[in-house]
Design a protein around this motif. Sequence first.
Motif, PDB file in Angstrom:
ATOM      1  N   LEU A 176     -40.641  -8.634  25.138  1.00 15.10           N
ATOM      2  CA  LEU A 176     -41.185  -8.753  23.791  1.00 15.10           C
ATOM      3  C   LEU A 176     -40.435  -7.848  22.814  1.00 15.10           C
ATOM      4  CD1 LEU A 176     -43.352  -9.798  21.820  1.00 15.10           C
ATOM      5  CD2 LEU A 176     -44.814  -7.882  22.570  1.00 15.10           C
ATOM      6  N   ALA A 177     -40.169  -6.621  23.251  1.00 17.02           N
ATOM      7  CA  ALA A 177     -39.436  -5.684  22.389  1.00 17.02           C
ATOM      8  C   ALA A 177     -38.046  -6.208  22.067  1.00 17.02           C
ATOM      9  CB  ALA A 177     -39.350  -4.316  23.069  1.00 17.02           C
ATOM     10  N   LEU A 201     -37.077  -9.381  22.015  1.00 23.17           N
ATOM     11  CA  LEU A 201     -37.191 -10.530  21.111  1.00 23.17           C
ATOM     12  C   LEU A 201     -37.436 -10.077  19.672  1.00 23.17           C
ATOM     13  CD1 LEU A 201     -39.302 -13.010  23.283  1.00 23.17           C
ATOM     14  CD2 LEU A 201     -36.887 -13.202  22.681  1.00 23.17           C
ATOM     15  N   ILE A 202     -38.305  -9.095  19.501  1.00 22.82           N
ATOM     16  CA  ILE A 202     -38.578  -8.587  18.154  1.00 22.82           C
ATOM     17  C   ILE A 202     -37.321  -7.931  17.579  1.00 22.82           C
ATOM     18  CG2 ILE A 202     -39.949  -6.966  16.790  1.00 22.82           C
ATOM     19  CD1 ILE A 202     -42.214  -7.367  18.802  1.00 22.82           C
ATOM     20  N   HIS A 203     -36.613  -7.176  18.429  1.00 23.17           N
ATOM     21  CA  HIS A 203     -35.377  -6.536  17.965  1.00 23.17           C
ATOM     22  C   HIS A 203     -34.346  -7.571  17.529  1.00 23.17           C
ATOM     23  CE1 HIS A 203     -31.597  -4.438  17.915  1.00 23.17           C
ATOM     24  NE2 HIS A 203     -31.192  -5.051  19.004  1.00 23.17           N
ATOM     25  N   LYS A 259     -34.929 -10.532  16.483  1.00 22.42           N
ATOM     26  CA  LYS A 259     -35.419 -11.222  15.292  1.00 22.42           C
ATOM     27  C   LYS A 259     -35.260 -10.363  14.051  1.00 22.42           C
ATOM     28  CE  LYS A 259     -37.717 -14.700  13.391  1.00 22.42           C
ATOM     29  NZ  LYS A 259     -37.183 -16.091  13.359  1.00 22.42           N
ATOM     30  N   THR A 260     -35.536  -9.068  14.183  1.00 20.37           N
ATOM     31  CA  THR A 260     -35.525  -8.172  13.020  1.00 20.37           C
ATOM     32  C   THR A 260     -34.236  -7.388  12.870  1.00 20.37           C
ATOM     33  OG1 THR A 260     -36.501  -6.339  14.284  1.00 20.37           O
ATOM     34  CG2 THR A 260     -38.014  -7.903  13.243  1.00 20.37           C
ATOM     35  N   ASN A 261     -33.437  -7.329  13.947  1.00 20.17           N
ATOM     36  CA  ASN A 261     -32.210  -6.534  13.970  1.00 20.17           C
ATOM     37  C   ASN A 261     -32.493  -5.048  13.730  1.00 20.17           C
ATOM     38  OD1 ASN A 261     -29.483  -6.584  14.546  1.00 20.17           O
ATOM     39  ND2 ASN A 261     -28.867  -6.630  12.397  1.00 20.17           N
ATOM     40  N   ASP A 262     -33.663  -4.608  14.147  1.00 24.18           N
ATOM     41  CA  ASP A 262     -34.068  -3.212  13.996  1.00 24.18           C
ATOM     42  C   ASP A 262     -34.383  -2.652  15.374  1.00 24.18           C
ATOM     43  OD1 ASP A 262     -35.574  -0.759  13.336  1.00 24.18           O
ATOM     44  OD2 ASP A 262     -35.490  -1.548  11.295  1.00 24.18           O
ATOM     45  N   VAL A 301     -38.978  -0.967  16.130  1.00 27.00           N
ATOM     46  CA  VAL A 301     -39.565  -1.654  17.273  1.00 27.00           C
ATOM     47  C   VAL A 301     -39.942  -0.643  18.358  1.00 27.00           C
ATOM     48  CG1 VAL A 301     -39.238  -3.459  19.006  1.00 27.00           C
ATOM     49  CG2 VAL A 301     -38.202  -3.708  16.742  1.00 27.00           C
ATOM     50  N   GLY A 319     -43.151   0.949  17.445  1.00 25.17           N
ATOM     51  CA  GLY A 319     -44.268   0.049  17.707  1.00 25.17           C
ATOM     52  C   GLY A 319     -44.648   0.011  19.173  1.00 25.17           C
ATOM     53  N   MET A 320     -43.661  -0.035  20.063  1.00 27.95           N
ATOM     54  CA  MET A 320     -43.950  -0.045  21.499  1.00 27.95           C
ATOM     55  C   MET A 320     -44.600   1.269  21.944  1.00 27.95           C
ATOM     56  SD  MET A 320     -43.188  -2.922  22.979  1.00 27.95           S
ATOM     57  CE  MET A 320     -43.713  -3.841  21.533  1.00 27.95           C
TER      58      MET A 320
END
Length: 496
Positions: free
Chosen positions: A338-339, A341-343, A345-348, A352, A355-356
């Motif tokens: 999940l981390a 995928l979010i990274h 998507k956001t390129n951050d 992230v 958040g984790m």
Amino acid sequence: MEKEQAAHLDNMVDVMTEKELEYSEDTTVTVSARGFNAVVEKSNAEKRLVRKIDRTIFPLMCTIGFLQFMDKSALTYGAVLGMLTDVNLQGSQYSLLTTVFYIGYLCMQLPNSYLVQRFPIAKYLGVNICIWGMILACIGISQNFSQMAGLRFILGFFEGVVYPGFQLLTNTFYRKQEIQARNSSWIVMNGLAQALGGLIGYGIGHMEMVLNYHAWQWIMFIFGSATALFGIIVFVFLIDDPRSPRFNLTEEEKLIVEDRLRDNGVKRHQEWEADQFWEAIRDPKTYAFFLCAFLNSISSGGLNPFSTLIVQGLGFSGLNSILLNIPAGVVNASLILLAVLIHLKTNDILLVAIGMEALATLGLILLVATTSVGPRLFGYYIGYGYVATFVLMMTCLSSNTYGYTKKLFTQGIFFIGYTAGNAVGPLLMTGNQAPTYIPGMIGCIAANVLLIAVLFSLRQWMAHLNRKKAGNHNGTFIDPGEDITDLQYDKMIYKL
């Protein structure tokens, strides 16, 4: 003014990256940019090359990661299968067995930064894996705390080469934009090992007194022997150089490899660069990475060795507490994915990670503040969010540290923080806290909160450096294929 700096930064990245390397019509590599982060648009030929690299080295790396976590779990499984009684462990001695392992791990980090530069990584890893497997098997015949503690120290010493070695291999073979997925892949093996290890441990748990050995001894024998045998496979088959003739590279692929090495900031050699060492000493990021690893690993040192004991404290039997760690492994792996995928998507990276870590903190609060079994078990599971944070921190270090000696030294400092945190974590969980270990959990919560603050500060510092680079209109161009550091390279943009 900030808009002018941002515009100049975008232009600077464009100058740096909008080049085409003409290998042939099929292998042209075009690089584009989006704000602070340059992204390489890979040709079909390069995609084929990456698949070749993945097929060749990644199954071996993932299996090593799987076996390492299984070996670390051996002590945890043994704790609920009679080991504490058979070896006559008293008071905080069980906690000390984990601490002394990481003291050995810690003692290896700085020597490893030198040795990994002097020897072929594949051979170096293979030898160390064989040795640690044999030592783990020997732990199965320990008869008292002193014998077990001595072997655990040596075990940690030889296991201490794995994560730094993996980081160096990943940095060598992959572009910056590819590192995140590869780091995640071999650390996802922790979750898989936790899940499958629960099944394997449950099965071995029924081997009590087979050939007059206890079940916990069989866990040490079986896990240790499998690791030692796989070390031989690593020694023979692992490739540690993207230019190796064993890849059977075409002339076009050789050119692509050289471009990829320029992109990842790794120019491997056997010379220790003193100027890069001193730059790392002066760089505030070095100490931020140390603090991140230290604070993150306090939860690792507290939760991992006590995982079965924590679950057992909720009212389950020893064998069932092993089985209930299967969902923990699934959640662990899922949070890492999940981390990632979010990274992507956001390129951050660092937001992230924050958040984790916040999710992991919430899980520990549920363990402390609730009394019902369901919420506490759920809190225990999501408490493994710290592993996803660890993956993102490694990616941040790899992507933002240039210069071969500086990268090796900074990684060494990072893993010193990792081992120190894992050594401190078990000391927060003393025997008299059983079965809830609430004081230890509160200590882990405090470490998580501090980590969130450090991650945010690191992000702000690198954003400041990016703005400073954007304001440097007179920076000279340096070929990133040279062995230069991130501070020396004016056009290097930190990934936040």
